[in-house]
Design a protein around this motif. Structure first.
Motif, short mmCIF file in Angstrom:
data_model
loop_
_atom_site.label_atom_id
_atom_site.label_comp_id
_atom_site.label_asym_id
_atom_site.label_seq_id
_atom_site.Cartn_x
_atom_site.Cartn_y
_atom_site.Cartn_z
N LEU A 296 37.39 22.37 55.45
CA LEU A 296 36.31 22.58 54.65
C LEU A 296 37.57 23.18 53.94
CD1 LEU A 296 34.75 20.18 53.06
CD2 LEU A 296 32.90 22.63 53.97
N GLY A 297 37.35 24.36 54.60
CA GLY A 297 38.30 25.54 53.03
C GLY A 297 39.38 25.18 52.43
N ALA A 298 40.52 24.66 53.80
CA ALA A 298 41.81 24.62 53.18
C ALA A 298 41.78 23.32 52.19
CB ALA A 298 42.57 24.14 54.62
N THR A 299 40.88 22.71 52.10
CA THR A 299 40.96 21.40 50.84
C THR A 299 40.24 22.05 50.18
OG1 THR A 299 40.72 19.69 53.40
CG2 THR A 299 40.36 18.85 50.87
N ILE A 300 38.99 21.96 49.85
CA ILE A 300 38.37 22.78 48.77
C ILE A 300 38.37 23.86 48.07
CG2 ILE A 300 36.98 20.64 49.02
CD1 ILE A 300 34.61 22.73 49.06
N ASN A 301 39.13 25.63 48.96
CA ASN A 301 38.88 26.89 48.65
C ASN A 301 39.76 27.23 48.50
OD1 ASN A 301 37.10 28.80 48.17
ND2 ASN A 301 37.58 29.13 50.45
N MET A 302 39.52 27.75 47.16
CA MET A 302 41.18 27.49 47.09
C MET A 302 41.43 28.96 45.64
SD MET A 302 43.58 25.79 47.90
CE MET A 302 42.82 24.44 48.77
N ASP A 303 40.57 30.55 46.26
CA ASP A 303 40.18 31.53 45.89
C ASP A 303 41.47 32.02 44.53
OD1 ASP A 303 37.73 30.92 46.43
OD2 ASP A 303 37.81 33.07 47.30
N GLY A 304 42.60 32.13 45.27
CA GLY A 304 44.42 32.78 45.75
C GLY A 304 44.45 31.59 43.94
N THR A 305 44.10 30.76 44.47
CA THR A 305 45.24 29.40 43.15
C THR A 305 44.21 29.83 41.85
OG1 THR A 305 45.13 27.34 44.89
CG2 THR A 305 44.70 26.94 42.66
N ALA A 306 42.78 29.74 42.36
CA ALA A 306 41.64 30.38 40.79
C ALA A 306 42.18 31.82 40.26
CB ALA A 306 40.31 29.78 41.48
N ILE A 307 42.57 32.54 41.04
CA ILE A 307 43.35 33.34 39.89
C ILE A 307 44.31 33.29 39.29
CG2 ILE A 307 44.01 35.78 40.42
CD1 ILE A 307 42.40 36.41 43.11
N TYR A 308 45.62 32.74 40.62
CA TYR A 308 46.55 32.50 39.09
C TYR A 308 46.56 31.33 38.17
CZ TYR A 308 50.09 28.78 38.77
OH TYR A 308 50.72 27.97 38.43
N GLN A 309 46.16 30.70 37.97
CA GLN A 309 45.03 29.69 36.63
C GLN A 309 44.48 30.51 35.81
OE1 GLN A 309 42.86 26.82 39.11
NE2 GLN A 309 44.58 25.40 39.49
N GLY A 310 44.00 31.80 36.45
CA GLY A 310 43.17 32.82 34.90
C GLY A 310 43.88 33.67 34.37
N VAL A 311 44.84 33.78 35.17
CA VAL A 311 45.54 35.10 34.98
C VAL A 311 46.61 34.45 33.98
CG1 VAL A 311 48.48 35.79 35.70
CG2 VAL A 311 45.83 36.72 36.55
N CYS A 312 47.83 33.12 34.57
CA CYS A 312 48.24 32.19 33.76
C CYS A 312 47.62 32.02 32.15
CB CYS A 312 49.46 31.27 34.68
SG CYS A 312 50.08 31.55 35.48
N ALA A 313 46.31 31.36 32.68
CA ALA A 313 45.46 30.55 30.96
C ALA A 313 46.24 32.52 30.02
CB ALA A 313 44.30 30.67 31.45
N VAL A 314 45.93 33.33 30.44
CA VAL A 314 45.37 34.00 29.45
C VAL A 314 46.89 34.56 29.31
CG1 VAL A 314 45.62 36.63 29.06
CG2 VAL A 314 43.63 35.36 30.63
N PHE A 315 48.17 33.94 30.22
CA PHE A 315 49.37 34.81 29.38
C PHE A 315 49.84 34.15 28.50
CE2 PHE A 315 54.02 33.63 30.84
CZ PHE A 315 54.94 34.11 30.22
N ILE A 316 49.22 31.99 28.86
CA ILE A 316 50.52 31.20 27.72
C ILE A 316 49.44 31.09 27.06
CG2 ILE A 316 50.38 29.06 27.73
CD1 ILE A 316 50.75 28.20 31.23
N ALA A 317 48.54 31.47 26.79
CA ALA A 317 47.41 31.58 25.84
C ALA A 317 48.38 32.64 24.53
CB ALA A 317 45.88 32.08 25.62
N SER A 318 48.81 33.80 25.26
CA SER A 318 48.92 34.92 24.46
C SER A 318 50.77 34.95 24.09
CB SER A 318 48.69 36.44 25.35
OG SER A 318 50.13 36.59 26.35
N CYS A 319 51.05 33.62 24.71
CA CYS A 319 52.86 33.61 24.26
C CYS A 319 52.49 32.48 22.80
CB CYS A 319 53.49 32.51 25.56
SG CYS A 319 53.97 33.88 26.51
N PHE A 320 51.06 31.90 23.31
CA PHE A 320 50.83 30.85 21.89
C PHE A 320 50.34 31.67 21.07
CE2 PHE A 320 52.23 27.47 25.16
CZ PHE A 320 52.59 26.45 24.51
N GLY A 321 50.30 32.88 20.97
CA GLY A 321 49.54 33.41 19.94
C GLY A 321 48.10 33.29 19.70
N ILE A 322 47.45 33.24 21.28
CA ILE A 322 46.33 32.43 21.17
C ILE A 322 45.51 33.30 21.42
CG2 ILE A 322 44.15 30.90 21.49
CD1 ILE A 322 46.74 29.23 21.49
#
Ligand code: ASP
Length: 420
Positions: A296-322
Motif C-alpha cells: 500500500l505504501g509503495a503505491t500511495i505513500n510518497m513523502d520524498g516525492t511530496a518534498i520534491y514537489q514542494g521544493v520545485c514549486a517554490v523554485f519554479i515560482a521564483s524563476c517566474f518571478g512569483i
C-alpha cells in the motif's frame, strides 16, 4: 589444519560495495557513456524486469494471505485505517518541510530563464476524481498486465474478505493461497540474491550518462531537496519508530540500509518492495502487517516525492518571478498529499504529478522543463525517503498490533479474575 569456512559478506555490505563501484565506474565512463548504456544497463533492466514480474503476484497473494490470516475484517480495517492516517500525516508534513526549507533558502536558487520553455501538460493532466475511479478494476487480468498496484490491492482485499466470509468451507483454498504466497516469496528471494549486480548495473549508467556537470545550475535546488529528504527521514521517522515502534533509530536505519541503497539505485518503490519487506521483517515487523502496509505504501505513500514537489514549486515560482502566498502553500500541501496517492512507485512518476501541484496554484506547468533534465537525481533521493516512510509505518503498525495482542490475554485474565 582444517581450512576456515569462508565468511560470506552480508547482503547490505555487498550492495554497498556495488553502489560505490557503480559511482566509481560511472564517473570513469562519463566521457564514454555508450559503454555503460549498451553493455551494463541491459543487465540492470533484466534485474528490474524480474522484480516487476514477481511483484504483482507477490502483492496479490501476500495481501490475501495477510487478510485471511487475520480472520477478521474489522482487524484489517483497523490496520488499514491506521496505515492510511500515518501515510497522510507524514506526507503532509513532508510537503510542509519542503516548502519551509525552500522558502528559507530560495535566495541560493538560480533564477533560470523561462523564455522558450515547453512541457506537454496534456500528458500529465491528472485529476483527483480520475485517480479515485482508477483505483477500482473493471477486469480481472488487466491490473496484472498494467502492473496497476492499487487495483491489485483492491482485488486482493475483496477476495481475501470473501474467503474469510465463506471460511468454514474453504480450508483448501486457504492452503492454496498460502502456498502461492510462499512460492512467490521464494522466487523473490532468488531474484534478490542478485541485487548487488542489479544495483551496480542500474546506477553505473545513470552516473555515466549524467556526469557531475549536469548538476550545473541546479546544484543548489538539489542540495535543498536532499537536505529536506535528510531532515524528514531523521526527524520524522526516528521519532515515529522510537516513540510508536519501540525501536532505536540507529537500529532502524542500519536495518533499512539494503532497501535504501536499492531504492537509490533503482528509483522505484515498487522495485524495492521485496527487499523492503525483508528488511522490515528482520527488524521485527509482523509478516501479516508488512504484506499489507508495504505494498500500500509503495503505491500511495510518497513523502520524498511530496518534498520534491514542494521544493520545485517554490523554485519554479521564483524563476517566474512569483512569490507564493500562504494560502497557495496550503493548497500545495493538500494537492501534493493527494497527488502522492496517485503517484506510481516507478522512476519519474513524481515529476508527472508535479504538473497537478503546479496547476492547483496557477503556476505555469512548462516550469517542469526547468527541472526535468536532472529528474533522475531528485528521484533517487525521493525514492529512498518514500520506502523508508513505508517501513517506518510497517514497524509502527506492527508494534501497535503486538501491544494490542499482548493486552488482550491480560484483559481476558482480568475479566476472569474479577468474575471469580
Ligand atoms: N520514483 C518514485 C518511487 O518509486 C516515484 C517518484 O517518481 O517520485 O517512489
Amino acid at each position: 589444519m582444517t581450512a576456515k569456512p569462508k565468511k560470506k559478506l552480508a547482503l547490505s555490505t555487498q550492495i554497498f560495495i556495488a553502489l560505490i563501484l557503480a559511482i566509481g565506474v560511472g564517473v570513469a565512463l562519463t566521457g564514454n557513456p555508450d559503454i555503460a548504456k549498451n553493455y551494463i544497463k541491459p543487465f540492470g533492466t533484466i534485474f528490474l524486469n524480474l522484480i516487476k514480474w514477481i511483484v504483482c503476484p507477490l502483492v496479490f497473494f501476500s495481501i490475501m494471505a495477510g487478510v485471511i490470516s487475520m480472520k477478521d475484517i474489522k482487524k484489517v480495517g483497523i490496520i488499514g485505517g491506521t496505515t492510511v492516517l500515518f501515510y497522510l500525516c507524514t506526507t503532509a508534513f513532508a510537503v510542509a518541510i519542503g516548502l519551509l526549507f525552500a522558502n528559507l533558502l530560495k535566495g541560493i536558487f538560480p533564477v533560470l530563464s523561462t523564455a522558450n520553455l515547453s512541457y506537454d501538460a496534456s500528458a500529465s493532466s491528472v485529476n483527483f476524481i480520475d485517480t479515485l475511479v482508477g483505483i477500482f478494476p473493471s477486469n480481472f487480468v488487466k491490473p496484472f498486465v498494467d502492473a496497476n498496484m492499487l487495483q491489485i490491492i483492491v482485488m486482493s482485499l475483496i477476495i481475501g474478505f470473501a474467503l474469510i466470509m465463506i471460511s468454514p468451507r474453504v480450508n483448501k483454498e486457504f492452503h492454496f493461497v498460502n502456498t502461492c504466497n510462499d512460492m512467490c516469496m521464494k522466487a523473490m528471494e532468488m531474484i534478490l540474491r542478485f541485487s548487488p549486480i542489479g544495483v551496480f548495473c542500474l546506477l553505473c549508467p545513470v552516473v555515466a550518462e549524467n556526469g557531475p556537470a549536469v548538476l550545473g545550475s541546479l546544484a543548489m535546488v538539489l542540495l535543498v531537496a536532499y537536505l529536506c529528504y535528510f531532515v524528514h527521514a531523521i526527524v520524522v521517522y526516528s521519532l515515529a519508530v522510537k516513540a510508536m515502534g519501540g525501536l532505536s533509530p540507529a537500529k532502524f536505519f542500519k536495518g533499512m540500509l539494503p532497501a535504501m541503497m536499492m531504492a537509490f539505485s533503482s528509483a522505484s518503490s515498487v522495485g524495492t518492495l521485496p527487499l523492503n519487506k525483508e528488511c522490515c521483517e528482520k527488524l521485527g515487523a509482523d509478516k501479516e502487517v508488512t504484506s499489507f502496509v508495504l505494498p500500500l505504501g509503495a503505491t500511495i505513500n510518497m513523502d520524498g516525492t511530496a518534498i520534491y514537489q514542494g521544493v520545485c514549486a517554490v523554485f519554479i515560482a521564483s524563476c517566474f518571478g512569483i512569490t507564493l502566498s500562504f494560502s497557495q502553500m496550503l493548497t500545495i500541501v493538500l494537492t501534493a498529499t493527494l497527488a502522492s496517492i496517485g503517484t506510481a512507485g516507478v522512476p519519474g512518476a513524481g515529476m508527472v504529478m508535479l504538473a497537478m501541484v503546479l496547476q492547483s496554484v496557477g503556476l505555469p506547468v512548462e516550469g517542469i522543463a526547468l527541472v526535468a533534465g536532472i529528474d533522475r537525481i531528485f528521484d533517487m533521493g525521493r525514492t529512498v525517503v518514500n520506502i523508508t516512510g513505508d517501513a517506518a509505518c510497517a514497524l509502527v503498525v506492527s508494534k501497535l498490533q503486538q501491544n494490542k495482542a499482548a493486552r488482550r490475554p491480560l484483559a481476558a485474565g482480568g475479566a476472569n479474575n474479577s468474575g471469580k
